[in-house]
Design an enzyme around this catalytic site. Sequence first.
Site, mmCIF file in Angstrom:
data_model
loop_
_atom_site.group_PDB
_atom_site.id
_atom_site.type_symbol
_atom_site.label_atom_id
_atom_site.label_comp_id
_atom_site.label_asym_id
_atom_site.label_seq_id
_atom_site.Cartn_x
_atom_site.Cartn_y
_atom_site.Cartn_z
ATOM 1 N N HIS A 161 -3.687 6.429 1.107
ATOM 2 C CA HIS A 161 -3.995 5.063 0.676
ATOM 3 C C HIS A 161 -5.423 4.741 1.097
ATOM 4 C CE1 HIS A 161 -4.271 0.814 0.413
ATOM 5 N NE2 HIS A 161 -4.201 0.632 1.716
ATOM 6 N N ASN B 261 -10.121 -1.794 -1.644
ATOM 7 C CA ASN B 261 -8.710 -1.513 -1.370
ATOM 8 C C ASN B 261 -7.879 -2.269 -2.408
ATOM 9 O OD1 ASN B 261 -6.054 -1.672 -0.453
ATOM 10 N ND2 ASN B 261 -6.624 -1.819 1.699
ATOM 11 N N CYS C 111 0.795 -1.229 0.000
ATOM 12 C CA CYS C 111 0.000 0.000 0.000
ATOM 13 C C CYS C 111 0.827 1.280 0.000
ATOM 14 C CB CYS C 111 -0.955 -0.025 1.180
ATOM 15 S SG CYS C 111 -1.942 -1.541 1.185
#
Lengths: 338, 77
Positions: A264, A294, A114
């Site tokens: 993120h 995500n 990430c």
Amino acid sequence: MHASISAIEYFLPEKTVSTADLSAEFPEWSVEKIDTKTGIRDRHIVGPEECSSDLAFAAAQKLFESGACRPEQIDFILLCTQSPDYFLPTTACLLQDRLGISTSAGALDFNLGCSGFVYGLGLAEGLISSGQTSNVLLLTAETYSKFLNPQDRSVRTIFGDAAAATLVKSVDAPRPLIGPFVYGTDGRGGPNLIVPTGGMRKPRTAESGVASVDEGGNVRSPDNLYMNGAEIFNFTLTAVPESLQALLDKSGFRLEDIDLFVFHQANKYMLDHLRKRLKIPEEKFQLAMSHCGNTVSSTIPIALKHASVDGKLKAGSLVMLVGFGVGYSWGATLLRWS
Amino acid sequence: MTREEFLSELDELVELLPGTLKGPERLEDLDQWTSMAIVGFIALADTHNGTKLGPTQIAKCSTVDDLLNLAKVDPAS
């Protein structure tokens, strides 16, 4: 010469898993509960034959078709992935050939999650400002779904597959348009977000594929991705505010100077909490994950693309990017949108 | 945030009506004391007074009162 983001495109695989689908599979979790916690409506999932290179290829093709540049103008490929097609060869090398990029271009993969987009920008900026390259194709691509146990709702509600292609090019500007950068690493957090087997340390075996049920009722084997959500959340509470402050200190800007914050896109619950703790106005805080989940290293370029399309970014806008996650690894930077 | 307000936030985390939790309740008896609720409690403690709590510390708590002590909630508030 300085580096500048010139164009961003992204690609999502066709198949989707909606929150309603997951709620039907896990009746103890209502649609409303999943929505409230994750802020995610759909996750796009690759098919069995679809790999990270396929997603990255499609994203890069969109970039070239947009007219941002031609393949032969690319002189370096950076690919961030933790789900490469092979141990070797390097996925970026395969993409050089498939995309029709010159054999005089450099290409490398780097393994981050990430935080990967911020690190990729750091590498691209270094390559360009040192005069080594002029047009860097920064690719981020993940197929985490291949790591997930179908019965592990804790991760299936969150992660989606995607790739993004970002063109970072050399521009004649009086001052840097990307940077400064702050980075951070704490390997003690490694066990909290991990696929334990499949590498050289613990190769996959018949035994490693045997799943068991954890105390939360989630099912997984050592071959699957494990995430300790509470530990990850706890890590972000310290790492994100500290990196944000370090970046402000390093750059000399104040929080109110920033036009847009793009973190993120881990999940909405975490981002809402961080935004409130950091006293960032809601209208300056980008959320763009409801349609894709995500997507690991692609969340920031996807969020940037949406901010641009939605008119939240204008020429000269000052944007703060913060990436954080698996490793633990984190990084933050500023960019002037151009 | 007073003790009462903190308890009310905990009620919401474990999907109980406001005013249900008083303190002595055992966590193992709360159906919705799940990993999601633990994340919510970490966020609550951080919001309350900036206390950063790890899951390992929280796992040592057996009652709601233990959680309040860990989050440094003033019993007299």
